[in-house]
Design an enzyme around this catalytic site. Structure first.
Site, PDB file in Angstrom:
ATOM      1  N   ASP A 131       0.829  -1.195   0.000  1.00 41.15           N
ATOM      2  CA  ASP A 131       0.000   0.000   0.000  1.00 41.15           C
ATOM      3  C   ASP A 131       0.862   1.243   0.000  1.00 41.15           C
ATOM      4  OD1 ASP A 131       0.841  -0.692   2.524  1.00 41.15           O
ATOM      5  OD2 ASP A 131      -0.796   0.352   3.495  1.00 41.15           O
TER       6      ASP A 131
ATOM      7  N   HIS B 193       3.110   2.568   2.968  1.00 41.95           N
ATOM      8  CA  HIS B 193       4.454   2.235   2.527  1.00 41.95           C
ATOM      9  C   HIS B 193       5.170   3.426   1.908  1.00 41.95           C
ATOM     10  CE1 HIS B 193       4.004  -2.434   2.455  1.00 41.95           C
ATOM     11  NE2 HIS B 193       3.689  -1.898   3.607  1.00 41.95           N
TER      12      HIS B 193
END
Ligand SMILES: *[C@@H]1O[C@H](CO)[C@@H](O)[C@H](O)[C@H]1NC(C)=O
Ligand SMILES: *[C@@H]1O[C@H](CO)[C@@H](O)[C@H](O)[C@H]1NC(C)=O
Ligand SMILES: *[C@@H]1O[C@H](CO)[C@@H](O)[C@H](O)[C@H]1NC(C)=O
Ligand SMILES: *[C@@H]1O[C@H](CO)[C@@H](O)[C@H](O)[C@H]1NC(C)=O
Ligand SMILES: *[C@@H]1O[C@H](CO)[C@@H](O)[C@H](O)[C@H]1NC(C)=O
Length: 377
Positions: free
Chosen positions: A207, A229
């Site tokens: 993500d 992320h």
């Protein structure tokens, strides 16, 4: 103000094609029925309803069209490949006016993304021009995919997938959402600014706040990314070029990674070059990512340049300069780790603008180009 119709429409899929006339009058869509009006072509379109769209909502626009969204859009819970929304056109001005686009994520989220076919992406943006203040909640999978035919500026978008950070009845104890990237970019001449993205932080999920997969002249400025992320270039697969990238003035908060460049282990004939990070801050970087290449396993808090066996691409001129980028790593997280293949990192790596604190040191492999950087705790 235009009246909004109550929720309750259910339409199997909508394609509005604005193709035929050069009329400049305003087309107002006040119900799903009037979407057909668009086929007469309008250069200014008001989407003035609150609607439940069961399957796909597609706008094919005349050059130069302005779209204003004045009602909330919700999508039906259907298992199919997506995208839920697609807009296509040149020199378009698309004003989302912060009306919510609800992707119905909880219907799809099962902690693994493996249960049912999930629409991906939610919003396919295939325009040049500007896209302003589009507000997405609960994207089933990735929120925006950008494939622009010409220069594009995206301002003030919101992606709120925070609900996916919690378990639901089908995910056991795991985070419910999966693969909810904020922006996947494959295009050139793009400015993305003033975003607000809230994802979630489980390492198993992919993500990224921003993922640049290919393209040149891309600037990512003054954005806020929380629980995810972070800002990522890659994964880069074979024959991909990413160049002339600026990452400026962003805040990355409580994310597994902050700034990352990653290549597929099997990628050949690819290059990432001329990337500049300036004036960013990253705090509470949790850095529990374990990234696996064919060469080695590393944990990365801040930046990884990964090279697998067989990688024949290059990373060239990766800089942290023209303003201080600061990174604060959580206890147990790595501050900086770089892992280049032998000879596959080249050029100038001026890291004089990078300041680190907290966490622990990672390794730097096959890269003696980095200059001006002192890794401090
Ligand atoms: C889709 O499913 C979610 C969760 O299961 C539910 O909250 C939502 O109301 C549903 N939407 C529609 C349009 O039925
Ligand atoms: C969820 O976590 C609790 C407490 O750690 C545990 O007892 C339970 O078995 C877990 N449930 C699932 C479905 O993994
Ligand atoms: C780079 O992209 C921006 C944003 O779309 C655009 O305004 C600018 O003209 C582009 N620069 C070049 C050299 O094409
Ligand atoms: C690097 O990219 C910037 C835009 O981010 C551009 O202005 C500059 O000319 C590029 N440098 C080289 C050497 O191509
Ligand atoms: C740090 O980030 C983690 C993971 O996103 C989060 O659970 C935690 O609450 C954050 N801590 C602070 C102090 O913000």
């Amino acid at each position: 103000m235009f009246p909004s119709l109550a929720l309750g429409f259910l339409v199997a899929g909508i394609t509005a094609v604005a193709a035929a006339s050069s009329s400049s009058c305003v087309g107002k869509i006040s119900s799903l029925d009037t979407l057909a009006v668009l086929s007469n072509a309008r250069r200014s379109i008001l989407i003035a309803f609150t609607a439940l769209v069961e399957k796909q909502f597609e706008l094919q626009l005349l050059d130069g069209t302005t779209v204003n969204v004045l009602g909330e859009i919700q999508f039906g819970n259907l298992s199919w490949a997506g995208p839920l929304f697609r807009v296509i056109g040149n020199d378009v001005t698309f004003n989302g006016n912060n009306q919510r686009w609800d992707g119905g994520g909880p219907f799809y989220w099962d902690g693994q993304g493996a249960g049912i076919t999930t629409p991906h992406p939610m919003m396919q943006i295939s325009i040049s021009g500007t896209l302003n203040n589009v507000y997405v909640v609960n994207s089933p999978s990735s929120a925006f995919a950008i494939t622009n035919p010409g220069p594009l500026t995206i301002s003030g978008a919101t992606v709120d997938d925070l609900q996916g950070n919690y378990p639901n009845s089908r995910s056991g104890n795991a985070t419910a959402a999966h693969n909810t990237d904020g922006f996947d970019v494959s295009g050139s001449d793009i400015l993305i600014q003033h975003l607000h993205l809230r994802g979630f932080s489980t390492v198993l999920n992919q993500d990224d706040c921003l993922a640049i997969n290919s393209g040149t002249n891309i600037t990512f400025a003054d954005n806020y990314c929380e629980y995810g992320h972070g800002i990522s270039i890659g994964s880069i697969s074979s024959n991909a070029v990413v160049s002339d990238i600026k990452i400026i003035g962003n805040h990355v908060v409580s994310s597994a990674f902050s700034f990352r460049i990653k290549t597929d282990a099997s990628a050949t004939n690819s290059i990432v070059k001329n990337v500049t990070y300036s004036d960013n801050t990253a705090t509470n970087c949790t850095g529990f990512g374990v990234l696996i290449t064919q060469v080695r396993v590393i944990s990365v808090c801040f930046l990884s340049v990964l090279r697998g066996r067989g990688f024949h691409g290059l990373s060239q001129d990766i800089n942290f300069n023209h303003g201080t980028t600061s990174v604060t790593a959580n206890r147990g997280a790595y501050r900086v780790a770089v892992n280049c293949g032998s000879g596959s990192c080249t050029g100038d790596w001026d890291w004089s603008g990078l300041q680190t604190s907290g966490g622990k040191a990672g390794s730097i492999v096959n890269n003696n180009l980095i200059a001006g950087f002192v890794d401090t705790r």
